[in-house]
Design an enzyme around this catalytic site. Structure first.
Site, short mmCIF file in Angstrom:
data_model
loop_
_atom_site.label_atom_id
_atom_site.label_comp_id
_atom_site.label_asym_id
_atom_site.label_seq_id
_atom_site.Cartn_x
_atom_site.Cartn_y
_atom_site.Cartn_z
CG HIS A 142 -3.54 -1.30 5.17
ND1 HIS A 142 -2.77 -0.23 4.76
CD2 HIS A 142 -4.36 -1.58 4.13
CE1 HIS A 142 -3.10 0.10 3.52
NE2 HIS A 142 -4.07 -0.71 3.13
CB CYS A 159 -0.90 -0.01 1.23
SG CYS A 159 -1.86 1.50 1.44
CG HIS A 179 -7.79 -3.40 0.17
ND1 HIS A 179 -7.02 -4.15 1.02
CD2 HIS A 179 -7.35 -2.12 0.29
CE1 HIS A 179 -6.15 -3.36 1.65
NE2 HIS A 179 -6.33 -2.12 1.20
CD GLU A 180 -8.15 0.62 -2.48
OE1 GLU A 180 -8.32 1.58 -1.69
OE2 GLU A 180 -7.08 0.01 -2.60
#
Length: 726
Positions: A352, A173, A342-343
């Site tokens: 995270h 990330c 995820h987003e």
């Protein structure tokens, strides 16, 4: 489209605001993956027909697939909450004029399910193209399945998606954990007032995230400039993402698609942080006034940057920060769905995962590195839950179809002020004989829609438009001058029905009826001792309502209005998921009931229904045993001269041969609210009524013939007896 100058001006202003006090941006780093990670296996799914006691409930499909050296049985059922009703799709002409369409969408071919014998497995497939397309997750392995279009034997390709570093390089990330933590500290002070939001209803876990997807021009060109192809890709990806969120009791509902078919109104290559910022500005000025949404994501086909996606942490419902950007580089639906999941998790407040965060699989969706997984960690659950409670209830109710559109205009299939009708697009209007493209009626047409409209004409007066449902309901008829059926009216509350029951809000309820509905025809209401013992406990099996997070014990006068308790139960029914049946032994009696616990988003079949008798001249109203005196006495049988029944508007609904308003004069029945019934009673009968009537007519000759035969036989016997005596 000129966007440069206003974007620069607004960007500087927003940067000052965002840097000091608002939401953090997270991103996934990107690598150059190969088209697929492993060589595919060819499989032929075989339908499994379940019989006997092991058969699945209605609505489930089962298929057998053999791959990876094993045979798997997949069970799945239709995902019914994937799309909003009348899903709008926006495109653009070469001159950047906005076009809107509501294409036909096959909504019964997207499935969720599991693999038999594999705990925590996950299946998300579509069958819209005739074969299976989507994802299979079995233990720690994730597969993507695709149909072979030219196969005559229903062949499919199954790809195993590996997580090896050699094929799935470690991708980090773009934002460090330290920076996220620092920005979250700033955000806490900014969101202080949100912490004071009402907590009413927080225990209802079910949430509905209304998602709008915008697809950039480069991705559109990659899909052969085919808007239909783009739509199907979006549908399949969202179906997979929705399956990720179901364990959190979250339904991701697609409420609209915007495809940049002409060109990109903002740069989509380069640094994704800038793309996200520009997209948020564009959305604020171009999308908010068109579509209702909780969050909007931009799908881009970026091949230059080093990130897979960015989104605003805790940005859900916080306009203009309820956005994300996701790189959809190739045709791998499952891999991209993991990125979108995820987003979207960041939008919902998830950060995270750390070393203390775990899930059922080796890796979890919110891992800082991209991993092939379908599960959220315990940390993600906690962060989502905290964020959802503290940020209000914007994602709680499902989208109402009438609220999806915010832009009122002719052509959106919604009849609005000043319109006589609305047939939609040019293509749709070409097939409509009643409505013109300008939202006016075709010359000679009286109507274009409605229950009382047929072939552009009003149905004749006296046509049945709403059938009577049960003894506490009343029928309605068209009036011959309107396309609408009159409002639904029903029998006045408090009028007796069935045995020891009263009509209340269109239904006839008592404890026995409810027990039969749950446990079958042999079941009946239990003794009062069962109600006394169980409903005074104040738990999920016996209570008189929920206040906050606490089950309320029933006071003794209200025990018959808590949860229904039954006896003489011979069969345990197949109940909806999350329902539990309780068997409670009390002296020589066995009490049966069902539970209702915090967080259930399904109807409660076990609560005693309003209107149920709980004592002499008393009925249950909102968990209380209340006197029937409070029910309206404005209309009584005498008001209707004993020739009709009172409706819920306190008007007389007269029997046939008597006329409203007071059933005093000769007429044809009905009420001032029901519309005029037919003059001939036969015209008002429904189809089943007509069939019964015709059957009776057919039986009459047979009955007459039998009577004639009996008469002849009797005469012969009488004559024979007289001859013998003579």
């Amino acid at each position: 489209m000129a966007v440069g100058e206003p974007l620069v001006h607004i960007r500087v202003t927003l940067l000052l605001l965002w840097f000091g006090m608002f939401l953090s941006i997270s991103g996934h780093s990107q690598a150059r993956p190969s088209q697929y990670f492993t060589s595919p296996e060819v499989v032929i799914p075989l339908k499994v027909i379940s019989r006997g006691r092991g058969a699945k409930a209605p609505g489930w499909l089962s298929y057998s697939l053999r791959f990876g050296g094993q045979r798997y049985i997949v069970h799945m059922r239709v995902n019914k909450l994937l799309f909003a009703a009348h899903l709008p799709v926006f495109t653009y002409t070469e001159q950047h004029a906005l076009l809107q369409d509501q294409p036909f969408i096959q909504d019964d071919c997207y499935y969720h399910g599991y693999v038999e014998g594999v705990p925590e497995s996950l299946v998300a497939l579509s069958t819209c193209s005739g074969g299976f397309l989507g994802m299979l997750q079995i233990n720690d392995l994730v597969y993507e399945i695709k149909p072979i279009s030219v196969s005559a034997t229903f062949e499919h390709l199954v790809y195993k998606i590996d997580s090896d570093d050699t094929q799935f390089p470690p991708m980090r990330c773009g934002l460090t954990e330290e920076k996220i933590a620092h920005q979250m500290e700033l955000q806490l002070s900014y969101n202080f007032t949100l912490k004071q939001s009402s907590f009413v209803g927080w225990w209802t876990h079910q949430r509905f995230v209304e998602l709008v997807v915008v697809v950039d021009n480069i991705r559109y060109l990659f899909s052969q400039s085919n808007a239909t192809t783009v739509q199907h890709e979006v549908f399949n990806v969202v179906n997979i993402v929705d399956s990720f969120y179901h364990p959190l009791e979250v339904d991701v509902i697609l409420t609209g698609i915007d495809i940049w078919t002409a060109s990109n109104p903002l740069p989509t290559s380069g640094d994704l942080d800038n793309v996200l910022e520009d997209f948020s500005i564009w959305k604020n000025y171009n999308l908010n006034n068109r579509l209702q949404h909780d969050v909007a994501h931009l799908f881009i086909k970026d091949t230059q940057g080093m990130k897979l996606g960015v989104a605003y942490v805790k940005g859900i419902c916080q306009n203009p920060f309820n956005t994300g950007v996701d790189v959809f580089e190739d045709n791998r639906l499952v891999v991209f769905a993991i990125t979108l999941g995820h987003e979207l998790g960041h939008n919902l407040g998830m950060q995270h995962d750390t070393q203390w965060c775990v899930c059922e699989l080796q890796w979890c969706i919110m891992h800082a590195y991209r991993k092939v997984t379908t599960k959220f960690s315990n940390c993600s659950y906690a962060q989502y839950w905290d964020s959802t409670i503290s940020s209000g209830l914007c994602i709680q109710p499902p989208p109402y179809p009438g609220n999806i559109f915010r832009l009122k205009y002719c052509g959106n299939l919604v009849v609005e002020e000043g319109e006589e009708c609305d047939c939609g697009t040019i293509r749709q209007c070409a097939k409509d004989p009643c409505c013109l493209l300008n939202c006016t009626l075709h010359p000679g047409a009286a109507c274009a829609f409605g229950i009382c409209c047929k072939d552009c004409k009003f149905l004749p007066s006296g046509t049945l438009c709403r059938q009577q449902v049960g003894e506490c309901d009343l029928p309605e008829w068209c009036n011959g001058t309107s396309h609408q059926c009159p409002d639904d009216v029903y029998v006045q509350d408090g009028i007796s029905c069935n045995v020891n029951a009263f009509c209340y809000e269109k239904t006839c309820n008592n404890h026995d009826i409810q027990c039969k509905e749950i446990f079958g025809q042999d079941a009946r209401s239990a003794s009062q001792s069962c109600y006394q013992e169980i409903n005074t406990q104040g738990n999920r099996f016996g209570h008189c309502g929920i206040v906050g997070t606490t089950y309320v014990k029933c006071w003794t006068p209200d025990i018959m209005c808590g949860r229904v308790q039954c006896e003489n139960v011979g069969v345990i029914p197949n109940l909806i998921e999350h329902s539990t049946v309780q068997q409670f032994h009390l002296n020589d009696t066995t009490c049966w009931g069902t539970d209702y616990h915090l967080g259930m988003a399904i109807p409660d079949i076990g609560e005693v229904k309003d209107g149920t008798v709980c004592g002499p001249e008393k009925i249950c109203i909102r968990k209380k045993c209340a006197s029937m005196v409070h029910l309206s006495q404005a209309c009584q049988p005498k008001t209707c001269n004993m020739r009709g029944i009172c409706n819920n508007k306190q008007h007389c609904h007269c029997n046939h041969e008597w006329a409203p308003p007071y059933c005093k004069d000769k007429g044809y029945g009905g009420s001032a609210d029901s519309g005029p019934p037919p003059k001939n009673n036969m015209e008002g009968l429904n189809v089943m009524g007509k069939l019964r009537y015709l059957s009776l007519l057919c039986l009459l000759p047979l009955v007459a013939f039998l009577l004639f035969c009996l008469h002849v036989l009797f005469k012969k016997r009488t004559k024979s007896k007289e001859d013998e005596e003579g």
